[in-house]
Design an enzyme around this catalytic site. Structure first.
Site, PDB file in Angstrom:
ATOM      1  N   ASN A  84     -40.361   8.463  33.095  1.00 59.27           N
ATOM      2  CA  ASN A  84     -39.568   9.636  33.478  1.00 59.27           C
ATOM      3  C   ASN A  84     -40.348  10.444  34.519  1.00 59.27           C
ATOM      4  O   ASN A  84     -41.388  11.035  34.191  1.00 59.27           O
ATOM      5  CB  ASN A  84     -39.297  10.476  32.220  1.00 59.27           C
ATOM      6  CG  ASN A  84     -38.462  11.708  32.499  1.00 59.27           C
ATOM      7  OD1 ASN A  84     -38.233  12.062  33.653  1.00 59.27           O
ATOM      8  ND2 ASN A  84     -38.018  12.373  31.449  1.00 59.27           N
ATOM      9  N   HIS A 140     -30.352   9.731  35.305  1.00 56.51           N
ATOM     10  CA  HIS A 140     -31.754  10.145  35.166  1.00 56.51           C
ATOM     11  C   HIS A 140     -32.475   9.134  34.288  1.00 56.51           C
ATOM     12  O   HIS A 140     -31.961   8.707  33.246  1.00 56.51           O
ATOM     13  CB  HIS A 140     -31.803  11.540  34.542  1.00 56.51           C
ATOM     14  CG  HIS A 140     -33.198  11.963  34.200  1.00 56.51           C
ATOM     15  ND1 HIS A 140     -34.242  11.839  35.087  1.00 56.51           N
ATOM     16  CD2 HIS A 140     -33.720  12.480  33.052  1.00 56.51           C
ATOM     17  CE1 HIS A 140     -35.344  12.271  34.509  1.00 56.51           C
ATOM     18  NE2 HIS A 140     -35.059  12.655  33.283  1.00 56.51           N
ATOM     19  N   CYS A 164     -35.549  17.867  35.266  1.00 59.13           N
ATOM     20  CA  CYS A 164     -35.036  16.555  35.692  1.00 59.13           C
ATOM     21  C   CYS A 164     -33.749  16.656  36.498  1.00 59.13           C
ATOM     22  O   CYS A 164     -33.381  15.716  37.205  1.00 59.13           O
ATOM     23  CB  CYS A 164     -34.805  15.671  34.480  1.00 59.13           C
ATOM     24  SG  CYS A 164     -36.280  15.499  33.491  1.00 59.13           S
TER      25      CYS A 164
HETATM   26  N1  ACO Z   1     -45.926   5.803  19.112  1.00 55.68           N
HETATM   27  C1  ACO Z   1     -45.683   5.533  17.813  1.00 55.68           C
HETATM   28  N2  ACO Z   1     -44.983   6.345  17.005  1.00 55.68           N
HETATM   29  C2  ACO Z   1     -44.481   7.475  17.551  1.00 55.68           C
HETATM   30  C3  ACO Z   1     -44.707   7.820  18.914  1.00 55.68           C
HETATM   31  C4  ACO Z   1     -45.459   6.930  19.692  1.00 55.68           C
HETATM   32  N3  ACO Z   1     -45.727   7.150  20.991  1.00 55.68           N
HETATM   33  N4  ACO Z   1     -44.092   9.001  19.165  1.00 55.68           N
HETATM   34  C5  ACO Z   1     -43.503   9.374  18.021  1.00 55.68           C
HETATM   35  N5  ACO Z   1     -43.746   8.476  17.044  1.00 55.68           N
HETATM   36  C6  ACO Z   1     -43.292   8.496  15.660  1.00 55.68           C
HETATM   37  C7  ACO Z   1     -42.978   9.899  15.182  1.00 55.68           C
HETATM   38  O1  ACO Z   1     -44.142  10.562  14.734  1.00 55.68           O
HETATM   39  C8  ACO Z   1     -41.999   9.630  14.063  1.00 55.68           C
HETATM   40  O2  ACO Z   1     -42.732   9.251  12.909  1.00 55.68           O
HETATM   41  P1  ACO Z   1     -42.259   9.741  11.434  1.00 55.68           P
HETATM   42  O3  ACO Z   1     -40.889   9.174  11.254  1.00 55.68           O
HETATM   43  O4  ACO Z   1     -43.303   9.194  10.548  1.00 55.68           O
HETATM   44  O5  ACO Z   1     -42.248  11.255  11.529  1.00 55.68           O
HETATM   45  C9  ACO Z   1     -41.226   8.386  14.538  1.00 55.68           C
HETATM   46  O6  ACO Z   1     -42.053   7.798  15.564  1.00 55.68           O
HETATM   47  C10 ACO Z   1     -39.857   8.717  15.115  1.00 55.68           C
HETATM   48  O7  ACO Z   1     -39.980   9.828  16.020  1.00 55.68           O
HETATM   49  P2  ACO Z   1     -38.743  10.407  16.817  1.00 55.68           P
HETATM   50  O8  ACO Z   1     -39.210  11.557  17.638  1.00 55.68           O
HETATM   51  O9  ACO Z   1     -37.615  10.621  15.851  1.00 55.68           O
HETATM   52  O10 ACO Z   1     -38.413   9.132  17.739  1.00 55.68           O
HETATM   53  P3  ACO Z   1     -37.211   8.922  18.725  1.00 55.68           P
HETATM   54  O11 ACO Z   1     -36.524   7.660  18.407  1.00 55.68           O
HETATM   55  O12 ACO Z   1     -36.366  10.149  18.874  1.00 55.68           O
HETATM   56  O13 ACO Z   1     -37.965   8.675  20.131  1.00 55.68           O
HETATM   57  C11 ACO Z   1     -38.396   9.902  22.167  1.00 55.68           C
HETATM   58  C12 ACO Z   1     -38.750   9.684  20.673  1.00 55.68           C
HETATM   59  C13 ACO Z   1     -38.719   8.597  22.877  1.00 55.68           C
HETATM   60  C14 ACO Z   1     -39.218  11.026  22.719  1.00 55.68           C
HETATM   61  C15 ACO Z   1     -36.887  10.203  22.301  1.00 55.68           C
HETATM   62  O14 ACO Z   1     -36.541  11.198  21.362  1.00 55.68           O
HETATM   63  C16 ACO Z   1     -36.456  10.663  23.674  1.00 55.68           C
HETATM   64  O15 ACO Z   1     -36.478   9.906  24.616  1.00 55.68           O
HETATM   65  N6  ACO Z   1     -35.989  11.918  23.803  1.00 55.68           N
HETATM   66  C17 ACO Z   1     -35.334  12.426  24.994  1.00 55.68           C
HETATM   67  C18 ACO Z   1     -36.240  12.693  26.131  1.00 55.68           C
HETATM   68  C19 ACO Z   1     -35.434  13.273  27.277  1.00 55.68           C
HETATM   69  O16 ACO Z   1     -34.359  12.802  27.575  1.00 55.68           O
HETATM   70  N7  ACO Z   1     -35.877  14.314  27.891  1.00 55.68           N
HETATM   71  C20 ACO Z   1     -35.021  14.988  28.864  1.00 55.68           C
HETATM   72  C21 ACO Z   1     -35.500  14.951  30.191  1.00 55.68           C
HETATM   73  S1  ACO Z   1     -37.187  15.364  30.382  1.00 55.68           S
HETATM   74  C22 ACO Z   1     -37.275  16.736  31.489  1.00 55.68           C
HETATM   75  O17 ACO Z   1     -36.354  17.433  31.737  1.00 55.68           O
HETATM   76  C23 ACO Z   1     -38.572  17.051  32.090  1.00 55.68           C
END
Ligand code: ACO
Length: 332
Positions: A284, A254, A113
């Protein structure tokens, strides 16, 4: 000699993948995706539309808006982690060929990214050294080609698209790129990884069976690190250049997750009007995210000649980068 951000262009494929569509593919809901990410939909390239094709469309627009001929471009740099080919020829070479740009240096940058801002730093250095006059930088991704559409933790996040800019030489310091910070920390490599194909895992039946060709992410850990790193990076570049965050009309982070952007904006005491948001409609798009966002405010008439932009990005590697620069193109 200085380097200026001369023109912008972008392209988004026409096919829309909505949250409602994803509800039919994996165990998720529109409500969960919107609340946790701010994303409503993303664009997906068609089967016969490749990273280079999207890059070419964005580039043609940027070159035209710069008032240049394709033959004026003397360096092509493409930032992508979803190249047409793993690993040669580079997508920059393919783009150059499709644009009819020959006998110039062309290469790819792999910084996920952060790729577009990395490419911007390379273009600035080439121009300021006097080696090049008009550098085409492209951020293009067909991220759908490395997403596992049975994995609800990643498939809701990513989309396809491209953005491109022309960075040109100028003698006028007032229109030049002010500063760029780009950095990396490989000890977090496992936060965001596409395990195959590569020298560790060449293509094999095991790669296919275990889905090692798909992006894997430690989402929650990445989230926390992103907020911390992006905030610090912006504070550092503003402090170094003696600029207050209130003086920035266009903060262009980003577009990974609305909650990350909101947390960083709040930490910098920016109000909503300063912060550019496209994550809701594009998701993204990795290296394409920032130039697509710049193009968005350019085409809507919000970005005017001379106005200051603050870019801030974070991605796989881990890599991060920020840039402070005026928009030096003509107002649309
Ligand atoms: N739908 C429903 N539930 C979901 C989904 C979904 N799509 N995805 C995950 N869950 C569930 C998980 O299984 C978990 O359930 P549990 O508590 O029973 O285990 C719960 O939701 C919480 O999961 P988390 O992973 O803790 O959720 P979080 O609030 O962290 O959100 C996300 C996840 C959206 C991926 C977030 O962590 C994020 O945006 N991370 C950063 C991404 C990023 O910035 N990447 C960098 C750039 S990308 C690049 O360089 C190519």
């Amino acid at each position: 000699m200085y380097a200026k951000f001369h023109a912008i262009g972008a392209y988004a494929p026409s096919k829309v993948l909505s949250n409602a569509d994803l509800e039919k593919m994996v165990d998720t809901t529109d409500e969960w995706i919107l609340k946790r990410t701010g994303i409503s939909q993303r664009r997906i390239a068609s089967d016969d539309e490749y990273t280079s094709d999207m890059g070419v469309k964005a580039s043609s627009l940027a070159i035209k808006r710069a008032g240049l001929e394709h033959s004026d471009i003397d360096l092509v740099v493409c930032a992508t982690v979803t190249p047409d080919y793993f690993n040669m020829p580079s997508t920059a070479c393919v783009i150059s060929d499709k644009l009819g740009i020959y006998n110039v240096q062309a290469f790819d940058i792999s910084a996920a990214c952060s790729g577009f801002v990395y490419a911007l730093s390379v273009a600035k250095a080439f121009v300021e050294s006097g080696m090049k006059k008009h550098v085409l930088i492209v951020g293009a991704e067909k991220f759908s080609s490395i997403v596992d559409y049975t994995d609800r933790t990643t498939c809701i996040l990513f989309g396809d698209g491209a953005g491109a800019a022309v960075i040109s030489a100028t003698n006028d310091k007032s229109e030049s790129i002010i500063d760029i910070h780009a950095s990396a920390d490989g000890s977090y490599a496992d936060f965001l990884v596409t395990p195959a194909p590569g020298s560790i895992h060449p293509v094999s039946q095991q790669v296919i069976d275990e889905g090692l060709n798909f992006v894997q992410m430690k989402g929650n850990e990445t989230f926390k690190l992103a907020v911390r790193t992006l905030t610090k990076d912006v504070k550092d570049i503003l402090f170094k250049n003696k600029i207050d965050s209130k003086e920035i009309p266009h903060f262009i982070p980003h577009q990974a997750n609305y909650r990350i952007i909101k947390a960083v904006g709040d930490a910098l005491k920016m109000d909503e009007k300063q912060v550019v948001l496209t994550v809701e409609k594009y998701g993204n798009t990795s290296a394409a995210s920032i130039p697509m966002a710049i193009n968005d405010i350019y085409e809507s008439g919000r970005l005017k000649k001379g106005e200051l932009m603050l870019l801030d990005t974070f991605g796989g590697g881990l890599t991060w980068a920020s840039a402070l620069l005026p928009f030096a193109g003509e107002t649309l």
